[in-house]
Design an enzyme around this catalytic site. Structure first.
Site, PDB file in Angstrom:
ATOM      1  N   GLU A 165       0.817  -1.219   0.000  1.00 55.95           N
ATOM      2  CA  GLU A 165       0.000   0.000   0.000  1.00 55.95           C
ATOM      3  C   GLU A 165       0.856   1.277   0.000  1.00 55.95           C
ATOM      4  O   GLU A 165       0.535   2.238  -0.670  1.00 55.95           O
ATOM      5  CB  GLU A 165      -0.945  -0.039   1.206  1.00 55.95           C
ATOM      6  CG  GLU A 165      -2.064   0.972   1.173  1.00 55.95           C
ATOM      7  CD  GLU A 165      -3.136   0.702   0.116  1.00 55.95           C
ATOM      8  OE1 GLU A 165      -3.091  -0.332  -0.573  1.00 55.95           O
ATOM      9  OE2 GLU A 165      -4.034   1.556  -0.036  1.00 55.95           O
ATOM     10  N   THR A 173     -13.391   4.393 -13.386  1.00 60.99           N
ATOM     11  CA  THR A 173     -12.318   4.082 -12.450  1.00 60.99           C
ATOM     12  C   THR A 173     -12.523   2.718 -11.785  1.00 60.99           C
ATOM     13  O   THR A 173     -11.619   2.217 -11.118  1.00 60.99           O
ATOM     14  CB  THR A 173     -12.162   5.219 -11.413  1.00 60.99           C
ATOM     15  OG1 THR A 173     -10.917   5.050 -10.744  1.00 60.99           O
ATOM     16  CG2 THR A 173     -13.285   5.237 -10.397  1.00 60.99           C
TER      17      THR A 173
END
Ligand code: DMJ
Length: 491
Positions: free
Chosen positions: A381, A488
């Site tokens: 992340e 998206t």
């Protein structure tokens, strides 16, 4: 393993940067196998014996999808390790990590419908549509995030509706009566109260049954408030009711109007006061799809106001954030670098650069994430480029699609087989590290390989879709010359 990966990363980078045709690194037979391009009939080996990456991706999808249907549905997700269903956290309504996304509306079912279309599974697509018609409704006490619900649910419903109704796309459903559009309208109407703010920037959440409840926080991220135009404009164009497009456009430009002299917007804003709550800017988390929707709204709608925003933003990003290989997080007023990390979400950026025509820049920015992937077999992340010892700052990989998406876009633009090879490596790593009994599990820590019992809907709607489209070179979508865009959420 790390050593091998390091070498591969450097070799890949050198080949690309030196401009050497990377085909030399990949024998034709190997390339054919990746793309599933079959050779002259006598040489044909049964697909069952040598499963090429395309088949393997399809199998990975059905492994996830069938277990969702058997163990997860009608809940939002299947927990892939324990083979059970997961919906919202009803005991703790403030658990926004889950409840922003899981609204108890069979999320994975809705988010996956058009992946079935990509895989040319008409029967599966029609069965999924029937399930939505039969089981999904939005009169629920769920407090959900406007952005997540828009991109995953409204986007999923609209995309499937368009396929079900368009004869020229080859997936029309005969007796389909527009039910998915009706559901999308109902859901959007339940989100509309969030846009009723003095600034036009929506509140981040709404309760599907009660509208805006008092506990609603007014802080929203730029991506969340500014990436709604594709879905809301599509809804308006399909229904003839302008109000959806109007609120999403107003929100987008309300954010843009608050840019600094550097033409930079921040990552968090108060939707009531319109004041910035975070002065940080970048291309990753909390801001990513704002740029994406600036360019894609122009492509889809033809409105040059969106292109102007993209052009100014992109120039500002290059001027202020780009530092050789990396796009850094900066202060939106001073331009000063604020962090020493880049995040996994920013891996979408090379794909956007391809769409903008800046392919050389995309090749370079993709290599950063390629290097990260080859080192950790996933994209942690947050990856710290300053602290060499502690470079994994946040170590989970939630099966996110961004690197896969950029890799796919680069292959379509360059046809460089290097990207097929990268896709094959991604697939192989997913198989080795994340495949479990009822799907694929998020990786809790890329360094230890520990897993979480979670498979987010975007793994089926995006990660596997982009991987499949990479290998399925003849897919109609790969040869569609129209101005379609992927949202998206890859709808
Ligand atoms: C998805 O829901 C979308 O891609 C969104 O733009 C960002 N977050 C996830 C995937 O990481």
């Amino acid at each position: 393993m790390v050593g091998r990966r390091k070498f591969a990363a450097v070799a890949g980078a050198l080949l690309l940067l030196a401009g050497t045709p990377s085909t030399f690194a990949f024998p034709k037979a190997h390339l054919d196998r990746l793309k599933c391009v079959l050779l002259i009939p006598p040489l044909l080996i049964s697909i069952a014996n040598v499963p090429p990456s395309r088949q393997e991706t399809k199998e990975a999808f059905y492994h996830s999808w069938s277990h969702y249907l058997n163990y997860g549905f009608p809940e939002d997700e299947v927990a892939p390790i324990s083979c059970s269903g997961r919906g919202s956290d009803r005991k703790n309504p403030n658990n926004i990590g889950l409840n922003d996304v899981l609204g108890d509306f069979s999320l994975t079912l809705i988010d996956s419908m058009d992946t079935l279309v990509m895989m040319d599974d008409q029967e599966g697509f029609e069965a999924a549509v029937k399930k939505v018609e039969r089981f999904v409704q939005f009169d629920l006490p769920s407090r959900v995030q406007i952005f997540e619900t828009t991109i995953r649910v409204i986007g999923g419903l609209l995309s499937a509706h368009i396929y079900a109704t368009s004869p020229d796309l080859g997936h029309q459903i005969k007796d389909y009566n527009g039910s998915l559009l009706t559901l999308a309208v109902d859901l959007a109407d339940r989100l509309m109260p969030a846009f009723d703010t003095p600034t036009g920037i929506p509140l981040p959440r709404a309760n599907l049954r009660r509208g805006i409840d008092q506990e609603n926080i007014t802080e929203t991220c730029t991506a969340g408030a500014g990436s709604l135009v594709l879905e809301f404009a599509t809804l308006s164009r399909l229904t003839g009711d302008d109000k959806y497009e109007a609120v999403a456009r107003r929100a987008f430009f309300a954010i843009w109007e608050r840019r600094t002299a550097l033409d930079i917007v921040g990552t968090a804003i108060d939707s009531v006061s319109g004041l910035w709550l975070s002065a940080m800017s970048g291309v990753g988390a909390s801001i990513d799809s704002f740029y994406e929707y600036a360019l894609k709204s122009y492509i889809l709608l033809g409105d040059e106001q969106f292109l102007d925003v993209f052009a100014l933003s992109y120039a500002a990003i290059k001027e202020n954030m780009l530092d050789d290989w990396l796009y850094k997080n900066i202060h939106m007023v001073t331009g000063q670098v604020l962090t020493g990390w880049v995040d996994a979400l920013a891996a979408f950026f090379p794909g956007l650069q391809v769409l903008a025509g800046d392919v050389n820049a995309a090749v370079k920015s993709h290599l950063v994430y390629y290097k990260i992937w080859m080192t950790y077999a996933g994209t942690p992340e947050r990856w710290n480029y300053v602290n060499r010892k502690g470079s994994v700052e946040l170590g989970w990989y939630g099966l996110r699609p961004e690197f896969v998406e950029s890799n796919y876009m680069l292959y379509r633009a360059t046809k460089d087989p290097f990207y097929l090879h990268v896709g094959a490596q991604i697939l192989s790593d997913l198989q080795t590290r994340a495949r479990v009994a009822c799907g694929y599990a998020s990786i809790h820590n890329v360094q230890t390989g520990e897993l979480d019992d979670r498979m987010e809907s975007f793994f089926l709607s995006e990660t596997l879709k982009y991987l499949y489209l990479l290998f399925d070179v003849d897919n109609p979508l790969n040869h569609d010359g129209s101005n379609f865009v992927f949202s998206t959420e890859a709808h």
